[in-house]
Design a protein around this motif. Structure first.
Motif, mmCIF file in Angstrom:
data_model
loop_
_atom_site.group_PDB
_atom_site.id
_atom_site.type_symbol
_atom_site.label_atom_id
_atom_site.label_comp_id
_atom_site.label_asym_id
_atom_site.label_seq_id
_atom_site.Cartn_x
_atom_site.Cartn_y
_atom_site.Cartn_z
ATOM 1 N N THR B 395 0.855 -1.187 0.000
ATOM 2 C CA THR B 395 0.000 0.000 0.000
ATOM 3 C C THR B 395 0.888 1.233 0.000
ATOM 4 O O THR B 395 1.925 1.256 0.676
ATOM 5 C CB THR B 395 -0.862 0.043 1.291
ATOM 6 N N TYR B 396 0.500 2.253 -0.780
ATOM 7 C CA TYR B 396 1.180 3.547 -0.699
ATOM 8 C C TYR B 396 0.201 4.536 -0.058
ATOM 9 O O TYR B 396 -0.958 4.604 -0.471
ATOM 10 C CB TYR B 396 1.556 4.109 -2.079
ATOM 11 N N TYR B 397 0.677 5.305 0.893
ATOM 12 C CA TYR B 397 -0.159 6.303 1.556
ATOM 13 C C TYR B 397 0.095 7.653 0.897
ATOM 14 O O TYR B 397 1.226 8.147 0.895
ATOM 15 C CB TYR B 397 0.143 6.324 3.059
ATOM 16 N N VAL B 398 -0.970 8.231 0.362
ATOM 17 C CA VAL B 398 -0.846 9.444 -0.441
ATOM 18 C C VAL B 398 -1.189 10.642 0.424
ATOM 19 O O VAL B 398 -2.180 10.620 1.167
ATOM 20 C CB VAL B 398 -1.782 9.361 -1.666
ATOM 21 N N HIS B 399 -0.362 11.686 0.344
ATOM 22 C CA HIS B 399 -0.609 12.856 1.176
ATOM 23 C C HIS B 399 -0.445 14.143 0.387
ATOM 24 O O HIS B 399 0.233 14.187 -0.649
ATOM 25 C CB HIS B 399 0.341 12.872 2.393
ATOM 26 N N SER B 400 -1.122 15.182 0.884
ATOM 27 C CA SER B 400 -0.943 16.534 0.367
ATOM 28 C C SER B 400 -0.482 17.351 1.564
ATOM 29 O O SER B 400 -1.206 17.444 2.563
ATOM 30 C CB SER B 400 -2.266 17.072 -0.176
ATOM 31 N N GLU B 401 0.694 17.894 1.475
ATOM 32 C CA GLU B 401 1.362 18.456 2.646
ATOM 33 C C GLU B 401 1.317 17.400 3.754
ATOM 34 O O GLU B 401 1.718 16.266 3.487
ATOM 35 C CB GLU B 401 0.758 19.803 3.025
ATOM 36 N N ASP B 402 0.814 17.705 4.927
ATOM 37 C CA ASP B 402 0.880 16.706 5.987
ATOM 38 C C ASP B 402 -0.393 15.884 6.166
ATOM 39 O O ASP B 402 -0.496 15.107 7.119
ATOM 40 C CB ASP B 402 1.257 17.382 7.328
ATOM 41 N N ARG B 403 -1.379 16.051 5.278
ATOM 42 C CA ARG B 403 -2.644 15.329 5.430
ATOM 43 C C ARG B 403 -2.723 14.143 4.471
ATOM 44 O O ARG B 403 -2.392 14.260 3.286
ATOM 45 C CB ARG B 403 -3.849 16.250 5.134
ATOM 46 N N LEU B 404 -3.196 13.024 4.983
ATOM 47 C CA LEU B 404 -3.420 11.850 4.139
ATOM 48 C C LEU B 404 -4.648 12.086 3.275
ATOM 49 O O LEU B 404 -5.688 12.529 3.773
ATOM 50 C CB LEU B 404 -3.616 10.611 5.009
ATOM 51 N N VAL B 405 -4.522 11.774 1.992
ATOM 52 C CA VAL B 405 -5.648 12.010 1.084
ATOM 53 C C VAL B 405 -6.070 10.733 0.353
ATOM 54 O O VAL B 405 -7.036 10.750 -0.412
ATOM 55 C CB VAL B 405 -5.331 13.119 0.056
ATOM 56 N N GLY B 406 -5.365 9.626 0.560
ATOM 57 C CA GLY B 406 -5.782 8.400 -0.115
ATOM 58 C C GLY B 406 -4.766 7.292 0.026
ATOM 59 O O GLY B 406 -3.704 7.472 0.629
ATOM 60 N N LYS B 407 -5.144 6.142 -0.498
ATOM 61 C CA LYS B 407 -4.243 4.992 -0.513
ATOM 62 C C LYS B 407 -4.212 4.422 -1.921
ATOM 63 O O LYS B 407 -5.265 4.345 -2.565
ATOM 64 C CB LYS B 407 -4.758 3.911 0.454
ATOM 65 N N TRP B 408 -3.052 4.035 -2.373
ATOM 66 C CA TRP B 408 -2.921 3.394 -3.685
ATOM 67 C C TRP B 408 -2.464 1.964 -3.480
ATOM 68 O O TRP B 408 -1.577 1.697 -2.659
ATOM 69 C CB TRP B 408 -1.886 4.119 -4.550
ATOM 70 N N THR B 409 -3.043 1.058 -4.275
ATOM 71 C CA THR B 409 -2.677 -0.357 -4.179
ATOM 72 C C THR B 409 -2.029 -0.799 -5.484
ATOM 73 O O THR B 409 -2.700 -0.848 -6.521
ATOM 74 C CB THR B 409 -3.929 -1.211 -3.900
ATOM 75 N N PRO B 410 -0.753 -1.099 -5.454
ATOM 76 C CA PRO B 410 -0.071 -1.518 -6.686
ATOM 77 C C PRO B 410 -0.374 -2.969 -7.037
ATOM 78 O O PRO B 410 -0.771 -3.753 -6.166
ATOM 79 C CB PRO B 410 1.412 -1.386 -6.320
ATOM 80 N N THR B 411 -0.181 -3.335 -8.288
ATOM 81 C CA THR B 411 -0.225 -4.750 -8.655
ATOM 82 C C THR B 411 1.165 -5.336 -8.446
ATOM 83 O O THR B 411 2.162 -4.605 -8.420
ATOM 84 C CB THR B 411 -0.717 -4.958 -10.103
ATOM 85 N N ARG B 412 1.228 -6.631 -8.269
ATOM 86 C CA ARG B 412 2.503 -7.321 -8.040
ATOM 87 C C ARG B 412 2.544 -8.597 -8.874
ATOM 88 O O ARG B 412 1.547 -8.986 -9.458
ATOM 89 C CB ARG B 412 2.642 -7.686 -6.549
ATOM 90 N N GLY B 413 3.661 -9.238 -8.866
ATOM 91 C CA GLY B 413 3.803 -10.520 -9.551
ATOM 92 C C GLY B 413 4.114 -10.348 -11.023
ATOM 93 O O GLY B 413 4.464 -9.247 -11.474
ATOM 94 N N TRP B 414 3.946 -11.416 -11.797
ATOM 95 C CA TRP B 414 4.416 -11.411 -13.190
ATOM 96 C C TRP B 414 3.392 -11.890 -14.202
ATOM 97 O O TRP B 414 2.258 -11.815 -14.014
ATOM 98 C CB TRP B 414 5.673 -12.313 -13.288
#
Lengths: 414, 414
Positions: B395-414
């Motif tokens: 999971t990546y935690y997305v922020h604008s300045e010091d506030r969290l604004v969302g989460k991104w979920t990457p794909t993995r594997g091949w």
């Protein structure tokens, strides 16, 4: 028909008997399902030979896993010491079942994500053997209140204060191991410092807190070469831990003791029988590093990364393979004459370097005979460090000899 | 009420508007949900300050991401060259949307898993820029038959034979880029060898196959220091590619051309305007490595790994942090005076070594002042290589300045 049977076996594995039966009765559903399988799963066949896997793929030899687990279990049963296997290498339910011989009790984890994963899957008596992080005290409290037995670890008075500030409900106690540094040089209060005894006393005396045990990790065995050196470190760690237990006893404090690391637990010294527990983890897979240390033989290593030749570079006397650091990790750089891994059955090949999805392979000596490695040729990499390699894979493909028998899904994150 | 609002915002983020509405109407459901959130998510708050995150955590500065993406987009719009951003660094839908300015068209991927992930999410014109692996030809065929435009890459006549053996249905063509090695020394047919022209001709002449373009990756820019050196490599790669296009033209063959790498695409030379496309990827995050090369400034780097101090080791003049290689990767070993990363705002700290879940930090010079780093102190690591660090995080935690604004979920594997 053979193809259809294979697909049905795969479907059954994927979706259970129900869907498979449905497909027997309904050709159109079968065709649609076939298309879905092709798109979603591509060539990651279940039930087929391991050569049918798309690469790179982490494969786990179930027979070696069982044999490694059995040896460790029997070794500590004979010594009369509780084996508390560490989950950090594989982080799967299936492998935890094998390591706990199905009891789902008495494990160690390195992250809170693992603790939650195992708790959610019915595991009990979980030790989160990591200097309790202040941001996770509340989650640890929730687990302590939810499970029959959840245990934490600390090595600093400030951490004890954090636990005291969050008393557990229903008269429950914080079960606390104190980490002792017996020469490993990472976490733990140094055995030789008076602070170590003071902290153990403070834990013992704190209200709502129980001093469950003294925990030492002899990670310094990773610098050893051969059984003699491993046993010297195992002896030193054991002696220092037992001496500390005597000091506690002199203060009227009794609790458990535990040391661990795969090298020391693979070659225990006699005095380790006087400990309450041991906590190795890597042994279930082992790896090239463990074979170099002397914990195991290369034949004991239960994991491989399957990879295929995807390029010929005769002008550089190299092959390209479809495994880069995304499939192997960069662990082991510069430590082996064969590069980042051992290429199983090809002692003259060296995994020279990797980028994200490419590996450069060259011969240790001489010119490559490309006719031996046509594009598509499968090679098997024995990882330098299986913990690091497993961490790169969202799925492990489990096999018995050359047949796939299942898939394991590890937990990730913190 | 504020707490409740925060939880509802988080719930909404997690489960959508429907569940949030339901909770407005039903206090018991809300309480159950709260408990589930506490257990499942612990302290990974949505909507809160980034200091509320459990560590280690990968955080993405959305404003820097947008700024990096915008600069690259505008640079190639001005040059009149198609930007085909590479997805391999982040592997998320949200970041792909930013890099394609919402078009969901014209991307490059490094794995088939990425290709499927983006195809399943409505992306089109996907180039799988990886010497087409023989085990994945059938999946590539399925994607070619399913999407409006799916493109593959190859650098060997045997790969062309594989495609010819699997003609596409409905009169569709295999869209094939030929990879040219212009000095990078990884995949690609060497520009100087007559085989390169022969292979391009063979692709062009093959039935059911279209020679879509010539593709060169100038990864050798990663050895550069400063814009001058980067531009020398960019110029050489461009010149060699354009010379190859002339050779093709002389044979009556026209197709596209593309070169790429974040360093070269961050500092294009004039001749790059004569190319059809460029395909950088890392630029959306950048990292310490790119700042050392000269692709960007350290201020442009959009990602950090948040970590906390979990141990004091005054006898070794060290701190322990809760980020090991599982949260950072081992990339960059031995390359920086500050160790495996740059500790943001603490130029005298060095990330000396890591094990799976621990990092050892020491001062570059002098004695550590532990009063400045009480247990629990948050530090921000700027990764050496953001592709490698991002690969460690589910999971990546997305922020604008010091506030969290969302989460991104990457794909993995091949």
């Amino acid at each position: 028909m053979l193809l259809m049977t294979n697909w049905l076996r795969f479907a059954e594995c994927l979706c259970g008997h129900f869907l498979s039966q449905l497909m027997h009765d309904n050709l159109i559903t079968y065709i649609v399902f076939l298309w879905v399988c092709v798109c979603a799963e591509c060539c990651h066949h279940g039930g087929g030979p391991i050569s049918s896997l798309c690469t790179p793929a982490l494969v786990v030899d179930i027979n070696k896993v069982k044999s490694n687990a059995k040896k460790m279990t029997e070794r500590y049963k004979e010594l009369g010491v509780q084996l508390r296997p560490h989950m950090k290498t594989h982080k799967t339910i299936e492998c935890a079942d094998i390591m706990t011989t199905g009891s789902r009790r008495c494990i160690v984890v390195s992250t809170l994500a693992e603790a939650l994963f195992y708790a959610d899957n019915g595991f009990e008596d979980i030790l989160y053997a990591y200097s309790v992080p202040f941001d996770k005290v509340e989650c640890c409290a929730a687990l302590s209140e939810r499970l029959d037995l959840f245990q934490v670890l600390l090595d600093h008075p400030d951490a004890l204060e954090q636990l005291k500030k969050r008393p557990l409900r229903d008269g429950r106690l914080w079960h606390v191991w104190m980490k002792l540094d017996c020469g490993n040089g990472r976490a733990g209060v140094l055995h030789s410092q008076p602070e170590s005894l003071k902290l153990a006393q403070a834990i013992d005396e704190a209200e709502g807190v129980e001093l469950t045990g003294i925990y030492a990790h002899c990670g310094n065995t990773y610098n050893c070469r051969g059984v003699e050196q491993i046993q010297a470190v195992a002896q030193e760690t054991t002696t220092l831990t037992l001496e500390f237990m005597e000091k506690l006893k002199a203060e009227g404090i009794t609790c458990k003791s535990s040391i661990g690391s795969t090298p020391s637990c693979s070659h225990p010294v006699k005095d380790m029988a006087r400990l309450s527990e041991v906590h190795p983890g890597n042994y279930v897979f082992y790896d090239v590093q463990q074979s170099v240390i002397g914990s195991c033989s290369l034949e004991d290593v239960a994991v491989r990364v399957l990879t295929r030749v995807i390029g010929h570079c005769p002008h550089r006397n190299q092959l390209l393979i479809d495994c880069g650091w995304a499939g192997l990790s960069l662990d082991g750089a510069g430590k082996l004459p064969t590069g980042y891994a051992v290429v199983d059955g090809h002692p003259n090949l060296k995994l020279l370097s990797m980028t994200q999805e490419h590996g450069r392979v060259e011969p240790i000596s001489g010119k490559l005979d490309y006719s031996k490695y046509p594009l598509g040729t499968m090679l098997k990499l024995i990882p330098y460090h299986s913990c690091a390699t497993a961490a790169m894979h969202p799925t492990y493909y489990v096999h018995s000899e050359d047949r796939l028998v299942g898939k394991w899904t590890p937990t990730r994150g913190w």
